[in-house]
Structures are given as C-alpha cells and as structure tokens.
Scaffold this active site. Structure first.
Site, PDB file in Angstrom:
ATOM      1  N   GLY A 587       9.285  41.854   3.538  1.00  0.00           N
ATOM      2  CA  GLY A 587       9.387  42.453   2.300  1.00  0.00           C
ATOM      3  C   GLY A 587       8.984  41.291   1.157  1.00  0.00           C
ATOM      4  O   GLY A 587       9.517  40.047   1.276  1.00  0.00           O
ATOM      5  N   LYS A 588       8.480  41.597   0.030  1.00  0.00           N
ATOM      6  CA  LYS A 588       8.153  40.855  -0.935  1.00  0.00           C
ATOM      7  C   LYS A 588       8.624  41.524  -2.348  1.00  0.00           C
ATOM      8  O   LYS A 588       8.220  42.623  -2.535  1.00  0.00           O
ATOM      9  CB  LYS A 588       6.435  40.265  -1.074  1.00  0.00           C
ATOM     10  CG  LYS A 588       6.170  39.176   0.006  1.00  0.00           C
ATOM     11  CD  LYS A 588       5.057  38.512  -0.295  1.00  0.00           C
ATOM     12  CE  LYS A 588       4.512  37.429   0.906  1.00  0.00           C
ATOM     13  NZ  LYS A 588       3.437  36.894   0.910  1.00  0.00           N
ATOM     14  N   GLY A 589       9.238  40.691  -3.425  1.00  0.00           N
ATOM     15  CA  GLY A 589       9.420  41.097  -4.663  1.00  0.00           C
ATOM     16  C   GLY A 589       9.009  40.085  -5.672  1.00  0.00           C
ATOM     17  O   GLY A 589       8.696  38.882  -5.481  1.00  0.00           O
ATOM     18  N   THR A 593      11.097  36.453  -1.411  1.00  0.00           N
ATOM     19  CA  THR A 593      10.658  37.093  -0.283  1.00  0.00           C
ATOM     20  C   THR A 593      11.653  37.455   0.715  1.00  0.00           C
ATOM     21  O   THR A 593      12.783  36.709   0.865  1.00  0.00           O
ATOM     22  CB  THR A 593       9.465  36.168   0.265  1.00  0.00           C
ATOM     23  OG1 THR A 593       8.636  35.543  -0.303  1.00  0.00           O
ATOM     24  CG2 THR A 593       8.927  36.731   1.522  1.00  0.00           C
ATOM     25  N   VAL A 594      11.760  38.375   1.452  1.00  0.00           N
ATOM     26  CA  VAL A 594      12.632  38.870   2.563  1.00  0.00           C
ATOM     27  C   VAL A 594      12.092  38.607   3.971  1.00  0.00           C
ATOM     28  O   VAL A 594      10.777  39.087   4.157  1.00  0.00           O
ATOM     29  CB  VAL A 594      12.954  40.441   2.441  1.00  0.00           C
ATOM     30  CG1 VAL A 594      13.901  40.674   3.541  1.00  0.00           C
ATOM     31  CG2 VAL A 594      13.440  40.507   0.759  1.00  0.00           C
ATOM     32  N   LYS A 607      17.179  37.467   2.174  1.00  0.00           N
ATOM     33  CA  LYS A 607      16.254  37.406   0.963  1.00  0.00           C
ATOM     34  C   LYS A 607      16.475  36.136   0.268  1.00  0.00           C
ATOM     35  O   LYS A 607      17.367  35.469  -0.109  1.00  0.00           O
ATOM     36  CB  LYS A 607      16.843  38.451  -0.080  1.00  0.00           C
ATOM     37  CG  LYS A 607      16.103  38.391  -1.210  1.00  0.00           C
ATOM     38  CD  LYS A 607      17.111  39.369  -2.400  1.00  0.00           C
ATOM     39  CE  LYS A 607      17.291  40.976  -2.021  1.00  0.00           C
ATOM     40  NZ  LYS A 607      17.916  41.690  -2.881  1.00  0.00           N
ATOM     41  N   ASP A 702      18.510  51.101 -11.039  1.00  0.00           N
ATOM     42  CA  ASP A 702      17.157  51.132 -10.435  1.00  0.00           C
ATOM     43  C   ASP A 702      17.030  52.020  -9.053  1.00  0.00           C
ATOM     44  O   ASP A 702      16.655  51.331  -8.071  1.00  0.00           O
ATOM     45  CB  ASP A 702      16.858  49.682 -10.112  1.00  0.00           C
ATOM     46  CG  ASP A 702      15.333  49.418  -9.960  1.00  0.00           C
ATOM     47  OD1 ASP A 702      14.652  50.273 -10.417  1.00  0.00           O
ATOM     48  OD2 ASP A 702      14.780  48.368  -9.365  1.00  0.00           O
TER      49      ASP A 702
END
Length: 877
Positions: A587-589, A593-594, A607, A702
């Site tokens: 995952g990326k945000g 990055t995860v 994370k 959120d």
C-alpha cells in the site's frame, strides 16, 4: 332511497329500566401522564381516581405545563405531560381486564401548554397496536385535543403508541380506558368524531358518574334553537321497533343527557345539524340519533317529524314516546353529515332533538405477535435487564419491530419471532430458559456477551433453529451432542468459539477457540489537518533536531512516556529484516508506504512514515489512539519504530486488503451479499466502540471503504486513525475543528460548520454502506451519477430493490434484507445530523439484515436438498 344513505337502521325497541350506576370504577384505567409517582388523586368533580404513569412506562420525561396555562378552569389532569424525545415509538400497555374479546373505550387527551418552553407546537401520530389511529395537530398551546375510539381488544392488553414523525416531540396528558359491554354499539372499531348533548348549556359537560361508561357529552347549540328540560327520569328504550332483535344495544345516553333537548327557537322553523370532518378522505359515518319526548302532550297535541340525512329521507313520521329513549342509526359514505328535521303536516308541535354521537369506521384488525412469544420475550427482557426501547408489540408494525428481532409476516395469523439478535448486548448470567418458548426461532445470536454456565439442552430441541451463535462468552462444560450432530448434517450453523472452558463432545476446549486473525493495513489516509506551526516547532525544538528524527535520540523512552505505549519496540534494522529489506509493497499513501513483513512467524504490515511534519503528526495521533483502544473490529497495533529518521508503525496483517478494492468494477472476485453484510456489521461495530465504548468518545473522521480492511475470512476492521479526534470530555457532544476527511465521504454539515460530532462518522459510514449495497463509487466519473446519494435518490422513487443493488450479485440476495440495509444507509446520510441514527442503532439494524440473509441462505439450502418434485433452489427462483 336516493343519495348516500346506505340504510336506516331502525328505531330500536327496548323497554328497559334506568340502568343503575356502579358504585366503583371497575373496568376503568385512568392515567395522569407525567404525574409524579405516588401523587395519585381523586378528581373532585367526577370522583375518578387518577394514577401516575411512572411505573407504567419506562421511557419519556415528566414535565409541568407553563404556569400561564394553569387556569382555574383547567382540569388537574392537564397540569402535567410526559414527552418522548428519544425513540421513534413509545408505548403504553393497558390491561384489557375482560380478555381478548372485550369491547373498550380508549381515550387519549393532549394539551401542549408550552411545557418545554419552546412555544413550538409539535405534530405526531398515535397508533393503537400496530395500526395508525390518528395524527395530532394543535391550533395553540391551550388547545385540548381528545382522541377516543371504541375498540375490541385482540389480546388481553392494548398498546397505545406515540410515533415521532420528525415534526416535534410527541407528548401525552391523559390516557383512559373504559370497559364496555360486549354488545355495545354496532361495530367493533369506531373512532369518535362528535358526541353532543343538544340541550346542554354552553360550558357544561356530562361524564362519569352520570354516564356509567364515562363517555363525555359536550353541548352543541345553535342560535336558532332553544333548550327544554325535565326533572323526570327517562327510560332507556321505546315501545316500537323496526329492527331485528339481534341488534340489542344497551349503551343509551344517561338520564341527564336525555332529560334535556333542543327545539326550534321559532316554532315554525325546522332543525338542522351539520358536521364535516377535518380529513380530506371520504369516510363511512355512523351517526346515532337519540330522541325522547320530555314534555307531557295534551290530547290535541302531536309532535311528528321527518328526518333527512344528506338530502334524502331517512325516517318518516317519527314520533318519540314520552320519557322513553329511541334512537336511529344512520350510515353514510360522505365527507360530511347534514341532518334536517322537519315537522310533518299533522304535527302541532315543532321537532325536538336530544343527543347525537358520530363515529367513523376504523379498520383496526391486526395480526399481533403470538402471545406465547410476547410472554417469552418479555421474560427474556426482564431476565437480562435489557435496556433497549422494547415497547409495544414486538413484531408490529413491521417497520418498527423491536431492535434485534425479526418476525414472520406471511399470512394473516399471529406474528412469530423468528430471530433474536443480542450480540454485544451486555448480557450476564446463564442462557435464559424462556428462549425455549420462542418456538419459531430460526436465528439466535448471543455472541460477545458475558454469559456463563452450560449450553442448555433445550437449544437442541428447537426444531426451526438454523443459526446459533454463542461465540465470545464465558460458557463452560460440553456442547450438547445433538447440536453438534445437527451442525454436521448441515441443518444448523453452529458457532461457539471464544469460550475458553467450552468443549465439543469429541475434542478439547482449545479446539473451540477461533484462530487469531491476521490483518493488513491499508494505504495511508489522505491529507492530514496541519496543527498550528508554532506548536509543531516547539515539538521539534524539544527534540533538538533539524531532520525529523535524529539518530542519537532516546526514542523508546520518550514515546512510552508521551504516548503511553506498551507495545513491542523495533529498531530500524529489525524492521528491515522483518520486511526482507522492504521487498513487498502492499500500500502507498500521502505520508508513506506500507510493506508486508513476517515477525515471529506472524504476518505483519509495516507502515513507514515519510520524513514530514504531517507524517510525524499522523504517526503521533495514530499511535496515541491505538495505545488506548482495543477492539476486535479495529486494527491492532503490534509495535513501532522510532529510530533516527526512520518512523514506523507495525500492525497485524489483513490478507484481503481493503474493501474498496473488492467493490471495484475491476475486481473479478465478487463479494456475495452475506459477506457484504458481515463486513458492514464488523465496521459498524468498530465505530460503535469508538463512539460509545471509549470514554471520552472518539470520532474517526475518515471513514471510507479504503479504511475498512479484510482478513483472510473477509471479516472487516476499521483502520487508519491518523485523523481521529478524542473529545476533550465525556459529556461533550461536539468539538470545532478544521475540516478533515475524504471527498465523497465528508459530512456536509461538518464541512459547512466545522462542528464535528459522532454523527459525522455516521454519515461517512452511510456512504460506505451505499457502496456495499450498490457497488457504485462514492463519486462517479459520469455527470448524471456525480455522487452516490444523488444517484440513489434518483433511483428510489421508480426502481425496485433489484435495480439498486449491485447487479453483479445477479439477484442472489434476500430482498427484505437489502431493503432494510438501504433504509439504514439512507437514514445515515440525511442532511441534518440530528436526524441520523446512532451507530448503536445502525449496528442493530445491520445485524437484523444479516440475520435475514443468513436465514434466507439456510432456507435456500434446505429447499434445494428437500424441495420435493422440482428440487429447485429458492436462489434460482
């Protein structure tokens, strides 16, 4: 006979002595609503004994009306009210003392009196049992509104319920029940529209003790009339009859009503009575017209008249007997009632008219819940001390059945309780023995409570039971062999994990423990609200750094002290080894990055925070919150790393990623309806915990499908708490904060006002639930479906549920379950936060949806296996 007159039923002949008035009030229930407990009293005028409702109803608030309206002429019964600001339905249960066939007069009275100081007149509905009785509207604060009905009870109790229609808080002043004789009146259910003593002076009224049934007779006067009276008794019956003997009514007006009459003020004039109902619809009127000659006529005097109803001749040549009551029943289909009484050519005296009652037919026949089921569920409520708003009939009206219950609604027979969902209801003690009396139960969920003792054998004998969930309790002993056998045969879905001391017959207790779920962290949330720059700089000055995290810093001690963490501490080298040198990105945000990792043979998600002020603040917020909260529907924090410039949070691993990925059109593996409902329940339970299980409460801020993660069994957990806010105090209902969240999911009220409440999360969850139902994104690319709420609102008026639910399901879902889920979602996304449900209510509704779908799936499986000649599965129909 022309016009609307259907038939003229008769001048009934009953030569009866004057009925003896009772010395007691047997069959009377007289409740002063809102009266302080133990301040019961006897009314000085009527001698009726009024009691408080404090021990009759468990909800509502007692109020006194404004002193401005407590005039000398206002009866004491109107000094107090009980209001119901909480719940859609609040009910009184009245004892029908003569059984299920008794005929009763039920009367509810209301006076607003500005009891709340708001000077705002409410509107709401009143129901009798499961059927709508009437709507309450007020002209002014001193207006007294009386609703009265003749009703045959279908059980040995009568429910009178007030319904909130979102037009103000329901309230009630007085509630009364009077038992009538079973042969009283013509119909079994009639609503009173008018009851007048036509010879009574203005300002007077007649009721108990003059009227043994406590009917209230009010004056009706015309400037064209004058009143006459006699002191002699009037017998209740006449000597002539045109009626069948089967119609023997004994509810004549009392003596004091019949001893007065109205006659034309001008002897040459006729008499007219006009009545028009306030409703728009055409109704069937039942008008009882009462006559008695109260003047001794001379040999040369004749009183004879014709009666016209709505322009048509109704009775010709009527001539009342001296001091004997006669009555006629006129039945009309019309929005009005006009009565003309004209003297005949033979008559030497003008007509007279003593009294009238006008009723409207009401269809109140209803299928209530089977009495044995009612007794059982009430015993269960008492056994566990359940605090839910369980009032009125458990199953009816269908739209307002009790939280946690589902019922059968097929056919006209009594409703039966088919599912009982008391998961996470705080139950303690043993499994209630009265559950065995719910003979039609198909789905029983007692999971996640503190139940102790054995699993009772009676559960094995509940022949319709298809789903039994006992997980997450403290039950002990051995699961009955019969339950295990039924589970093996496929006729029972049995769950009993999470009870450490509960064993299956052929295995150890350990075998019943569920596997530890391993979680995956989603990509990081979107933009984080920046804190004040000065505060941020102070944080960095304290740490004496230029970069985000200097190598020399004693990080572990500081984080433990500042954040209260007691989690495992990892060095950067350990994190690198866990992730195999950050080999696999999951995952990326915006802030990092995860990565996938393995620690102590357990899969984890790591994370890694990017070096930025925002990233550090999110790390701090999320770590602080996860150190305080623990729930199986929230992602669990395993540990952290704060090693130089390297900051990381280590979570459990979620093998199936986030919900958004599985709802995407690009995903080939479609979640079925039961999986979707289970995920919705899981996420709702997580939010409910944040709102009600945390003190002070926490708002996530959120909630979106990307932040709901799925484990290997497709069970959901809430993730990413970087934007979450903890209320400063347990008693706070809102805080003001900068806007944060994700477009499409953001509460419009919060977006406009900066006023954050728990209902902001409810709105966001409603969007997620709509996505689960429809398969649509929160914001679509096409202009005609710009937002999911707009799209659903456009679809609702004309579309069937099949057109709204994700077409990829191909109709394989329980439609009632889907409708209920859609109703719940739309309730969550209403514009005003005050009108949105609490997450606890959402959880209850979704559990019912899941129960309906589970029962539907079990029935489908059985239908397919034992479906007779066709062998067709209901899923295929």
């Amino acid at each position: 006979m022309a016009g609307h007159v259907l038939f003229a039923l008769f001048q009934l002949a009953l030569t009866l002595a004057v009925l003896v008035q009772p010395k007691n009030q047997s069959g009377f229930i007289s409740i002063d609503c809102g009266l302080v407990d133990k301040l019961n009293y006897t009314d000085e005028t009527t001698s009726i004994y009024y009691t408080s409702d404090a021990n009759i109803i468990s909800s509502g608030i007692s109020h006194s009306i404004s002193s401005k309206y407590k005039t000398q002429t206002l009866k004491r019964q109107f000094w107090n009210v009980r209001s119901f600001p909480e719940g859609t339905r609040n009910c009184y249960t009245l004892d029908a003392s003569r059984g299920s066939s008794s005929k009763n007069l039920v009367r509810a009275m209301f006076m607003y009196g500005n009891y709340d100081g708001e000077n705002s007149l409410p509107e709401f509905d009143i129901y009798l049992g499961a059927k709508w009785w009437d709507s309450l509207r007020f002209q002014n604060a001193s207006d007294i509104v009386i609703k009265e009905i003749i009703y045959v009870a279908s059980a040995d109790y009568i429910h009178v319920c007030l319904f909130n229609t979102n037009n103000g808080t329901p309230f009630i002043s007085v509630l009364e029940l009077r038992v009538l004789d079973n042969d009283a009146y013509f119909l079994t259910s009639m609503e009173l529209l008018a009851r007048h003593d036509l010879g009574l002076q203005d300002g007077e009224l007649i009721r108990y003790p003059d009227d043994m049934y406590d009917r209230i007779w009010t004056p009706y006067n015309s400037k064209d009339w004058k009143q006459i009276n006699t002191s002699l008794p009037v017998d209740q019956g006449s000597s002539s009859s045109i009626a069948a003997s089967s119609f023997s009514f004994i509810t004549f007006p009392p003596f004091n009503v019949m001893r007065t009459a109205a006659i034309p003020a001008n002897v040459s004039n006729n008499m007219e009575f006009h009545f028009m109902q306030s409703r728009d619809n055409v109704s069937i009127f039942y008008a009882y017209l009462y006559f008695a000659e109260i003047q001794k006529l001379q040999a040369n005097q004749i009183r004879q008249f014709n009666i016209f109803v709505n322009g048509d001749i109704f009775i010709a040549n009527a001539s009342p007997s001296y001091l004997e009551t006669s009555y006629y029943l006129a039945i009309q289909i019309s929005p009005w009632l006009n009565i003309w009484i004209n003297e005949t050519d033979r008559s030497t005296l003008p007509p007279l008219f003593n009294a009238i009652e006008v009723y409207m037919a009401k269809n109140l026949s209803q299928s209530q819940t089977q009495q044995t089921d009612v007794d059982a569920i009430m015993s269960i409520k008492s056994f566990y001390g359940i605090k839910r708003n369980w009032q009125g009939d458990p199953c009816t009206p269908q739209a307002y059945s009790w939280d946690g219950l589902n019922c059968s609604y097929d056919g006209s027979g009594p409703r039966r309780i088919t599912s009982l969902i008391l998961s996470s209801a705080g139950l303690t003690g043993n499994i209630a023995p009265d559950i065995s009396n719910l003979k039609s139960i198909e789905y029983l969920d007692l999971s996640d409570n503190n139940l102790v003792g054995d699993v009772p054998s009676f559960l094995s004998q509940m022949q319709f039971l298809r789903v039994l969930n006992l997980e997450g309790n403290q039950l002990s002993g051995t699961v009955p062999t019969e339950l295990i056998e039924r589970s093996k045969k496929g006729s029972l879905n049995l769950s009993f994990g999470g009870n450490p001391n509960l064993c299956s017959p052929e295995g150890s207790c350990k075998s019943s423990k569920p596997k530890v779920a391993i979680l995956l962290v989603s990509s990081l949330a979107g933009a984080v609200t920046l804190l004040a720059v000065t505060i941020t700089f102070r944080i960095f000055r304290k740490r004496q750094i230029v970069s985000i995290c200097p190598v020399k810093l004693s990080a572990h001690s500081r984080i433990n002290n500042e954040l209260g963490l007691r989690k495992q501490q990892f060095t950067y080298a350990e994190v690198s080894r866990i992730t195999n040198n950050f080999e696999k990105v999951v995952g990326k945000g915006a802030f990092g990055t995860v990565y996938h990792g393995i620690s102590s043979n357990t899969q984890v998600a790591v994370k890694m925070l990017s070096p930025s002020v925002q990233g550090y603040l999110q790390f701090q917020a999320e770590a602080k919150l996860l150190a305080k909260v623990h729930h199986n529907r929230l992602t669990a924090l395993i540990g952290y790393c704060d090693d130089g410039s390297n900051i990381a949070l280590i979570y459990e691993y979620m093998a199936n990623g986030d919900l958004a990925k599985h709802l995407s059109e690009k995903n080939e593996n479609i979640l079925d309806w039961k999986q979707r409902l289970q995920i919705a329940v899981d996420a709702a339970e997580g939010l409910e915990y944040l709102h009600t299980g945390c003190k002070p409460p926490i708002v996530h801020r959120d909630v979106k499908s990307q932040n709901i993660l799925l484990n290997e069994y497709f069970r959901g957990k809430i993730a990413d708490f970087g934007l979450s806010r903890i209320f400063p105090d347990d008693s706070d209902t809102h805080i003001f904060t900068r806007i944060a969240g994700t477009p499409g999911y953001l509460d419009p009220e919060y977006n406009m006002s900066n006023r954050l409440t728990e209902k902001s999360d409810v709105y966001s969850f409603g969007i997620v639930l709509l996505q689960i139902i429809t398969g649509q994104p929160a914001i679509a690319k096409t202009e005609e479906k710009s937002h999911i709420v707009q799209w659903v609102n456009l679809m609702l008026p004309e579309s069937k549920i099949d057109d709204i639910v994700d077409p990829r399901l191909e109709g394989n879902f329980d439609k009632d379950s889907a409708r209920k889920a859609l109703d719940t979602a739309m309730a969550c996304v209403v514009p005003s936060s005050l009108n949105r449900p609490k997450m606890s209510n959402v959880v209850m509704e979704l559990r019912q949806c899941l129960a309906m779908e589970t029962a539907h799936g079990v029935r489908s499986k059985i239908d397919f296996s034992f479906g007779g000649i066709s062998g067709e599965s209901s899923l295929a129909r």
